[in-house]
Design a protein around this motif. Structure first.
Motif, PDB file in Angstrom:
ATOM      1  N   ILE A 114       0.850  -1.207   0.000  1.00 32.42           N
ATOM      2  CA  ILE A 114       0.000   0.000   0.000  1.00 32.42           C
ATOM      3  C   ILE A 114       0.883   1.254   0.000  1.00 32.42           C
ATOM      4  N   GLU A 115       1.892   1.280   0.877  1.00 30.99           N
ATOM      5  CA  GLU A 115       2.738   2.481   0.975  1.00 30.99           C
ATOM      6  C   GLU A 115       3.502   2.732  -0.326  1.00 30.99           C
ATOM      7  N   GLN A 116       3.881   1.663  -1.005  1.00 27.94           N
ATOM      8  CA  GLN A 116       4.623   1.818  -2.259  1.00 27.94           C
ATOM      9  C   GLN A 116       3.733   2.356  -3.386  1.00 27.94           C
ATOM     10  N   ASN A 117       2.495   1.892  -3.419  1.00 28.37           N
ATOM     11  CA  ASN A 117       1.618   2.253  -4.537  1.00 28.37           C
ATOM     12  C   ASN A 117       0.709   3.441  -4.261  1.00 28.37           C
ATOM     13  N   TYR A 118       0.472   3.707  -2.993  1.00 27.06           N
ATOM     14  CA  TYR A 118      -0.408   4.827  -2.609  1.00 27.06           C
ATOM     15  C   TYR A 118       0.301   5.619  -1.513  1.00 27.06           C
ATOM     16  N   PRO A 119       1.266   6.484  -1.911  1.00 25.89           N
ATOM     17  CA  PRO A 119       2.156   7.120  -0.920  1.00 25.89           C
ATOM     18  C   PRO A 119       1.446   8.008   0.097  1.00 25.89           C
ATOM     19  N   CYS A 120       0.183   8.332  -0.131  1.00 19.83           N
ATOM     20  CA  CYS A 120      -0.516   9.162   0.866  1.00 19.83           C
ATOM     21  C   CYS A 120      -0.768   8.367   2.152  1.00 19.83           C
ATOM     22  N   TRP A 121      -0.803   7.036   2.034  1.00 22.87           N
ATOM     23  CA  TRP A 121      -1.125   6.204   3.200  1.00 22.87           C
ATOM     24  C   TRP A 121       0.127   5.675   3.881  1.00 22.87           C
ATOM     25  N   ARG A 122       0.069   5.651   5.202  1.00 24.91           N
ATOM     26  CA  ARG A 122       1.190   5.145   5.991  1.00 24.91           C
ATOM     27  C   ARG A 122       0.638   4.198   7.059  1.00 24.91           C
ATOM     28  N   GLY A 123       1.176   2.992   7.111  1.00 21.41           N
ATOM     29  CA  GLY A 123       0.701   1.996   8.075  1.00 21.41           C
ATOM     30  C   GLY A 123       0.959   2.459   9.501  1.00 21.41           C
ATOM     31  N   VAL A 124      -0.084   2.421  10.357  1.00 24.91           N
ATOM     32  CA  VAL A 124       0.085   2.888  11.735  1.00 24.91           C
ATOM     33  C   VAL A 124      -0.286   1.840  12.780  1.00 24.91           C
ATOM     34  N   LYS A 125      -1.056   0.821  12.366  1.00 22.75           N
ATOM     35  CA  LYS A 125      -1.485  -0.158  13.368  1.00 22.75           C
ATOM     36  C   LYS A 125      -1.785  -1.491  12.698  1.00 22.75           C
ATOM     37  N   LYS A 140      -1.347  11.057   4.974  1.00 20.39           N
ATOM     38  CA  LYS A 140      -0.444  12.191   5.161  1.00 20.39           C
ATOM     39  C   LYS A 140      -1.051  13.449   4.539  1.00 20.39           C
ATOM     40  N   ASN A 141      -2.019  13.265   3.630  1.00 22.34           N
ATOM     41  CA  ASN A 141      -2.629  14.406   2.932  1.00 22.34           C
ATOM     42  C   ASN A 141      -4.088  14.555   3.329  1.00 22.34           C
ATOM     43  N   SER A 142      -4.619  15.751   3.062  1.00 20.54           N
ATOM     44  CA  SER A 142      -6.051  15.920   3.319  1.00 20.54           C
ATOM     45  C   SER A 142      -6.844  15.258   2.190  1.00 20.54           C
ATOM     46  N   GLN A 143      -6.210  15.186   1.006  1.00 18.86           N
ATOM     47  CA  GLN A 143      -6.843  14.513  -0.131  1.00 18.86           C
ATOM     48  C   GLN A 143      -6.602  13.008   0.005  1.00 18.86           C
ATOM     49  N   LEU A 144      -7.661  12.226   0.165  1.00 19.97           N
ATOM     50  CA  LEU A 144      -7.477  10.791   0.381  1.00 19.97           C
ATOM     51  C   LEU A 144      -7.399  10.050  -0.947  1.00 19.97           C
ATOM     52  N   GLU A 145      -6.469   9.121  -1.020  1.00 17.98           N
ATOM     53  CA  GLU A 145      -6.314   8.322  -2.232  1.00 17.98           C
ATOM     54  C   GLU A 145      -7.160   7.063  -2.099  1.00 17.98           C
TER      55      GLU A 145
END
Ligand SMILES: [Zn+2]
Length: 239
Positions: A114-125, A140-145
């Protein structure tokens, strides 16, 4: 009390010998403390191992293991204080250990893809209990992918087919940020930190149990994706 964490060294070590160093009781029941352990204590979203300790002809069932107040507590069905100081044969339930390691490693793979293909998302849990597995991501952005489940499942399958290796290492805490650029949090203290990586993906700090290579994740499938309040929850299972 410093119990040596032998499960750090080898996920596939299902038997070992140890010395019972102490016994005790808390709200979870009676427990034993060993000088070293192959039992994974519940934590990091991963359930604990279970198994047995054997002293002569006596078999002590271990149904739960937890890290409490710097102690690794092996919970038993009753008190066994007569065995403190004695050598025991430790056996973890192999099937449970491997299932947990597979489900937990799956969480890492899903985060990486997910992080590689959709850089707006970061695994947290991550939560890797059988039948209730999920990984949560924050944006990380206000615009969600939006993510496409079919695409992510195909990518995951590609890495499993390639049978990427899992590497585990130790890193000095001051080098952690450099080694794990995607890290959404910091880890206090000056102790070396255990890190893991799948193939060429970035390292992640982790104290969990991992499989050797991705071929063991055949059948991994993302089943659901839900976004709410900038948190994306991805559910998965292994068929
Ligand atoms: Zn891990």
């Amino acid at each position: 009390m410093n119990t040596l964490l032998s499960y750090f060294e080898d996920t596939y070590k299902f038997e070992d010998h140890a010395i019972i160093e102490a016994n005790g009781k808390d709200e979870n029941g009676s427990f034993l403390i060993l000088n070293k352990t192959i039992f994974y204590p519940q934590g990091g979203g991963q359930p604990s191992d279970r198994g047995t300790l054997e002293v002569g002809s006596v078999v002590i069932p271990i149904h739960k293991v937890k890290s409490v107040e710097n102690e690794i507590r092996h919970y038993t069905d009753r008190e066994y204080n007569q065995f403190v100081g004695q050598k025991v044969k430790c056996s973890v339930d192999q099937e449970t250990r491997l299932l947990h390691a597979r489900l937990h490693t799956s969480g890492h793979l899903i985060s990486n893809v997910i992080e590689q293909n959709y850089p707006c998302w970061r695994g947290v849990k991550g939560h890797h209990f059988p039948d209730e597995c999920y990984v949560e991501f924050s944006s990380k952005n206000s615009q969600l992918e939006n993510i496409t489940l079919e695409f992510v499942n195909k990518e995951i399958e590609k890495f499993i087919e390639a049978d990427c290796l899992i590497n585990v290492d130790q890193v000095a805490s001051q080098n952690l940020k450099e080694m794990c650029p995607n890290l959404a949090y910091s880890i206090p203290g000056d102790q070396p930190i255990r890190v893991m990586r799948i193939g060429d993906f970035p390292f992640s700090p982790c104290g969990g149990t991992h499989i050797k290579s991705l071929k063991e994740l055949k059948g991994l499938e993302i089943t659901k994706c839900k976004v709410k309040n900038k948190i994306m929850k991805i559910n998965y299972h292994i068929n």
